[in-house]
Design an enzyme around this catalytic site. Structure first.
Site, mmCIF file in Angstrom:
data_model
loop_
_atom_site.group_PDB
_atom_site.id
_atom_site.type_symbol
_atom_site.label_atom_id
_atom_site.label_comp_id
_atom_site.label_asym_id
_atom_site.label_seq_id
_atom_site.Cartn_x
_atom_site.Cartn_y
_atom_site.Cartn_z
ATOM 1 N N GLY A 73 16.719 79.924 63.969
ATOM 2 C CA GLY A 73 18.032 80.537 63.835
ATOM 3 C C GLY A 73 18.267 80.923 62.380
ATOM 4 N N ASP B 101 17.318 71.274 68.857
ATOM 5 C CA ASP B 101 18.282 71.664 69.889
ATOM 6 C C ASP B 101 17.672 72.756 70.776
ATOM 7 O OD1 ASP B 101 18.301 73.544 67.814
ATOM 8 O OD2 ASP B 101 20.436 73.975 68.003
ATOM 9 N N GLU C 31 13.874 70.123 62.135
ATOM 10 C CA GLU C 31 15.305 69.986 61.828
ATOM 11 C C GLU C 31 15.657 68.735 61.035
ATOM 12 O OE1 GLU C 31 15.003 73.028 64.961
ATOM 13 O OE2 GLU C 31 14.052 71.082 64.626
ATOM 14 N N GLY D 264 15.013 77.966 67.007
ATOM 15 C CA GLY D 264 15.565 78.854 68.022
ATOM 16 C C GLY D 264 14.526 79.712 68.708
#
Length: 379
Positions: free
Chosen positions: A75, A158, A150, A127
């Site tokens: 992301g 996520d 992360e 992402g």
């Protein structure tokens, strides 16, 4: 002839005529940022998936990334950082909207009724892995590099990571989540986040073969057609797979993750003495990462270990929202990506220093209604 629906866009969409029916093609098109996802791209992806879901002429969807370096490097974390520091403590409107729409798009990919082929070439992180993992036919190549790092910026794996990490063999998912260790195509297939290895030189031939098919009105039959197209390319590439890291290290991973609690697991990994370069890099990833983040990563995986896909994304949006409102995330991004001093001032030196009430606060709903409460298509 290819019908281009969007050009000069961060996401290119086109329809490729086949012998019967069409193949929809989506290309992530921000090569300068390694095709990192921003809100515009997520919205464009979602809109095209919605349009093609109900279009009887579209039999299958092919997703790839522009350039040779990356499918998608994650992301747009700098945009999330800007949102976080603009509203300390939240609500962080852009970041929270981004997460909610991204997770909705990820869930739609997982539950999409038509076959979706992902060409996961080059860097596939964060992402990008969320997009690839949700597709029904996930292709990796000799240059695929996957990671969910992360912990180094105080976020968590996520985009469905709570689902696919928990479904990996043994403790592999927990180890990768805590350390941010990098894996390749062979590892991706072993851990279940990819389906086939096909050499990158075959990409255009794969697309051409998809366009020679006489597609059916049946999604199930079309899924079988995709398999029949991909199978011979994969068979040609047997023997060319790179050496994997996860499977050969499973005994070590099992021992390292065998602790009475998360603190002992972290101690096992960060205290590892080894000459093995892959294990050493994994150790250092956790050692330099946020111990608060390692704590919520471990708890998130534990709490979702038996969760449905729907429940996973609803749990992830809650944790993402509470995390982005906390200063640990902004500090992690600052140190790694903004100032690039690689000297984050973490809130806690060790996971044992994290008060239980602080950790609990990340797993407490910050709003009256979950933004993904209505996420039920396909279940």
């Amino acid at each position: 002839m290819e019908e281009l629906l969007m050009s000069e866009s961060s996401v290119l969409c086109s329809e490729l005529p086949a012998a019967a029916g069409k193949v929809g093609r989506i290309t992530l098109n921000l090569e300068s940022t390694l095709n990192s996802l921003n809100l515009e791209m997520v919205n464009l992806l979602q809109a095209q998936l919605d349009a093609w879901r109900d279009d009887p002429t579209i039999a299958a969807v092919f997703i790839d990334g522009a350039g040779e370096k990356a499918f998608c490097a994650g992301g747009d974390v700098q945009a999330l950082y800007a949102s976080a520091i603009a509203s300390p403590g939240g609500p962080c409107d852009y970041a929270e909207t981004f997460f909610a729409r991204e997770y909705r798009m990820n869930y739609d990919l997982h539950t999409y009724p038509k076959p979706v082929i992902c060409w996961g070439h080059g860097i596939v992180m964060g992402g990008g892995l969320g997009v690839m993992a949700g597709c029904s036919h996930r292709i990796v190549t000799e240059r695929t590099r996957i990671a969910m790092p992360e912990v180094t910026i105080a976020l968590f794996p996520d985009v469905g990571g709570s689902w696919f990490l928990n479904h990996m063999p043994g403790n592999a998912g927990e180890f990768l989540a805590l350390t941010g260790a990098s894996i390749n195509a062979t590892d991706a297939i072993y851990t279940g986040i990819a389906d086939r290895f096909i050499g990158s030189e075959h990409k255009q031939a794969v697309i051409d073969a998809l366009c020679k098919q006489g597609w059916s009105a049946s999604n199930e039959e079309n899924d079988g057609l995709v398999r029949s197209v991909l199978r011979p390319f994969a068979e040609q590439c047997i023997g060319t797979w790179p050496a994997g890291q996860v499977e050969p290290h499973m005994a070590s991973i099992t021992a390292l993750c065998d602790g009475d609690n998360v603190h002992q697991v972290i101690d096992n990994i960060t205290g590892l003495e080894t000459e093995d370069p892959w294990l050493a890099k994994a150790r250092d990833g956790l050692a330099h990462g946020s111990k608060l983040a390692a704590s919520w990563i471990h708890r998130q995986l534990w709490e979702t270990r038996h969760a449905s896909l729907l429940e996973v994304f609803q749990a992830e949006i809650q944790l993402a929202t509470t995390v982005v409102r906390h200063p640990e995330f902004a500090e992690g991004v600052r140190a790694l990506l903004i100032d690039k001093d690689r000297k984050p001032s973490w809130s806690y030196a060790a996971s044992r220093d994290v008060p239980g009430s602080v950790l609990d606060s990340f797993f407490t709903a910050p709003w009256d209604s979950n933004p993904l409460a209505d996420l039920s298509r396909g279940e």
